[in-house]
Design a protein around this motif. Structure first.
Motif, PDB file in Angstrom:
ATOM      1  N   ALA A   1      47.932  56.148  54.741  1.00 53.72           N
ATOM      2  CA  ALA A   1      49.341  56.559  54.896  1.00 53.72           C
ATOM      3  C   ALA A   1      49.638  57.035  56.324  1.00 53.72           C
ATOM      4  O   ALA A   1      50.307  58.048  56.525  1.00 53.72           O
ATOM      5  CB  ALA A   1      49.680  57.648  53.880  1.00 53.72           C
TER       6      ALA A   1
ATOM      7  N   GLY B   1      54.008  64.687  54.928  1.00 58.63           N
ATOM      8  CA  GLY B   1      53.954  63.308  54.459  1.00 58.63           C
ATOM      9  C   GLY B   1      53.129  63.208  53.190  1.00 58.63           C
ATOM     10  O   GLY B   1      53.321  63.963  52.241  1.00 58.63           O
ATOM     11  N   ALA B   2      52.169  62.285  53.202  1.00 55.96           N
ATOM     12  CA  ALA B   2      51.317  62.114  52.016  1.00 55.96           C
ATOM     13  C   ALA B   2      50.236  63.186  51.926  1.00 55.96           C
ATOM     14  O   ALA B   2      49.561  63.290  50.915  1.00 55.96           O
ATOM     15  CB  ALA B   2      50.673  60.730  52.040  1.00 55.96           C
TER      16      ALA B   2
ATOM     17  N   PRO C   1      48.866  66.520  51.062  1.00 55.62           N
ATOM     18  CA  PRO C   1      49.322  67.664  50.254  1.00 55.62           C
ATOM     19  C   PRO C   1      49.017  68.984  50.948  1.00 55.62           C
ATOM     20  O   PRO C   1      48.175  69.034  51.856  1.00 55.62           O
ATOM     21  CB  PRO C   1      48.520  67.514  48.951  1.00 55.62           C
ATOM     22  CG  PRO C   1      47.358  66.661  49.287  1.00 55.62           C
ATOM     23  CD  PRO C   1      47.735  65.821  50.460  1.00 55.62           C
TER      24      PRO C   1
END
Lengths: 450, 101
Positions: free
Chosen positions: B42, B73-74, B76
């Motif tokens: 990602a 973004g992706a 966490p």
């Protein structure tokens, strides 16, 4: 109603607290194998399980193969195995209407071990991974395959150096391969009561082929923006796909190859992500699963869906919607006198919104509605509770769900399902005096993943 | 003489602490961060990709660590592992930046 919920909560709290205590006292590694493989907590992939966040979608798209942390674990934690157990208690509002029988409400108002299951979840080797679940059904006292999604995934660049993730999926249910939480397999309410009275009608793509078929699909995800999938499904009653229906009662046998497709456009910006998409399938299904020969009925399902997720700090908000329109052509059932119409349409709409605080406290609301052409032969069966005096499949209502997660892998819930209309009417829908609200349920559950 | 001795001991302590932090950062990278930063999942910057890291390094270590703690973004929050302390995350960030310099 609130006193009723309170009483049921007290009744269920004993066994649930005992089970929760056992898990709370388990060691800190008692998390599912995906988490052990990537060295993350459940919240690494989920807002609240099983709803996927952005990284969770990436993990699934890449064939469940990311991460090597299992290599550092000792036996048996180095195995890609996990387990699940669901204890529940479903209580129907009124089980004593004219013609209602005990078998209409099996194990109603009883605390049961609904499910105990074992997962293979993680990398198989290289770019191959799988999520396969085998369950013991505590209601029917049988063991059977639940979900199976075996994948190969890789990535390349395409279109100005943008990443394209691509892969193959071998699975046993259309929509099981999907990465969003709008399609039937992964949409709220995720966990259903196995004993509640259910409406008579639902579309084929709405989990009607769950563990009835096996299929192969190809998918691609470009630039974190576009997702596409094309798959073909065959009956799982014979041949290579037979293990995909192991132990499952076959109620739908597909003739030939049934295509399934899915396209979605998604964007992520900071704490926000949204998606709009479409999916559907076409299948020819034999009218009698026990005698799968001769003419077939054709089902064409077309669906639109969308979701929005917000996640920042202690707060996560998610909302989803899907609308499925099914065109039914009763080429086989009509001559047999099993339907009243040569063709019909059936629609389903569902929409939900959920909020969670610290991935721990939260809940959600869902509105659901199914509507379509009346069919006296199909729906007006003359049965109490299950029948429809008007022959209409129309059903609508609400679901209210409250959750507490003492650990990220334990979900405790209380759910109230309210029917405003059931099998065609709000009052006397079965022609024997039963009202839609008599099917309202309170569902208490403890869902444990370890 | 005494001042020189104290200074030497302090310097050794700083060097040992720095090496310990580097080892800690490397271990955390291998355990958690590498899931995405080896393959560039990602659009995550790959470990040794100096071009990809250049603009990020300009933000400073603290800002990058804050992004990891908050999630981006992706990625966490806390890289999906709540057991990582702020110190752990800073050590991992510093290790990754050192590899890209």
């Amino acid at each position: 109603m609130f006193m009723q919920v309170f009483r049921w909560t007290v009744k269920l709290s004993g066994p649930v607290v005992i089970a929760a205590s056992m898990l709370l006292s388990a060691n800190a590694h008692a998390v599912p194998s995906f988490g052990r493989q990537i060295g993350m907590d459940c919240s690494g992939c989920h807002t609240v399980f099983p709803e996927l966040n952005s990284f969770g979608r990436q993990f699934k798209l890449r064939g469940f193969t990311l991460g090597n942390a299992l290599d550092d674990k000792k036996f048996p934690l180095n195995l890609p195995l996990s387990a699940t157990a669901v204890a529940s208690r479903n209580s129907t509002s009124n089980t004593n209407t004219p013609g209602a029988m005990l078998e209409n409400f099996p194990r109603d108002a009883q605390t049961v071990l609904q499910t105990a299951g074992l997962y293979y979840g993680g990398r198989i080797a290289g770019n191959f991974g799988a999520l396969v679940q085998y369950n013991y059904d505590g209601i029917e006292h049988t063991s059977k395959i639940e979900m199976a999604d075996i994948r190969y995934a890789n990535s390349t660049t395409f279109g100005n150096g943008k990443e394209l993730i691509y892969g193959l999926t071998l699975n046993n249910n259309p929509t099981i391969s999907d990465i969003f939480n709008t399609t039937p397999m992964w949409s709220f309410p995720h966990l259903m009561s196995d004993v509640a009275v259910m409406p008579a009608a639902k579309t084929l793509v709405d989990n009607s082929l769950f563990a009835q078929v096996g299929g192969v699909g190809v998918y691609g995800y470009w630039n974190n923006l576009l997702y596409g999938e094309l798959a073909f499904y065959r009956r799982a009653t014979k041949g290579l796909f037979r293990p995909f229906s192991s132990g499952v009662d076959i109620t739908n046998v597909v003739d030939g190859y049934a295509p399934y497709w899915r396209f979605a456009l998604q964007r992520e910006a900071g704490a926000h992500s949204w998606m709009v998409g479409t999916y559907g399938m076409m299948a020819d299904v034999f009218p009698d699963a026990g005698n799968p020969f001769g003419a077939t009925n054709r089902f064409k399902d077309l669906a639109l869906d969308g979701q929005y997720h917000y996640s920042a700090g202690d707060h996560s908000l998610s909302t989803h919607a899907t609308w499925i329109r099914e065109k039914q052509e009763w080429n086989a059932s009509l001559p047999l006198g099993l339907t009243s119409n040569p063709s019909a349409t059936l629609n389903t709409f569902r929409s939900d919104v959920h909020y969670f605080y610290k991935h721990q406290w939260g809940g959600g609301i869902q509105y659901f509605s199914t509507w379509g052409d009346a069919d006296a032969m199909r729906y007006n069966t003359g049965q109490a509770v299950m029948g429809s005096a008007t022959g209409s499949p129309n059903t609508k209502g609400w679901v209210f769900d409250l959750n507490y997660l003492p650990l990220q892998n334990i979900k405790l819930g209380v759910r109230y399902t309210r029917y405003d209309k059931f099998n065609g009417d709000s009052t006397n829908y079965d022609g024997m005096g039963r009202n839609a609200r008599d099917n309202n349920t309170v569902f208490l559950y403890g869902w444990f993943m370890f | 003489m005494k001042v020189a001795l104290v200074g030497t001991i302090a310097l050794i302590e700083v060097l040992i602490a720095g090496q310990a932090a580097a080892a800690q950062g490397k271990e955390i990278y291998a355990k958690v961060c590498s899931v995405c930063h080896v393959a560039g999942v990602a659009n995550a910057p790959k470990l040794n990709d100096k071009a990809a890291w250049a603009s990020r390094i300009k933000q400073g270590n603290d800002a990058l660590a804050a992004s990891v703690i908050k999630g981006k973004g992706a990625m966490p929050p806390r890289a999906g592992n709540a057991s990582l302390s702020d110190t752990d995350i800073k050590a991992a960030v510093e290790y990754m930046i050192d590899q890209a310099r």
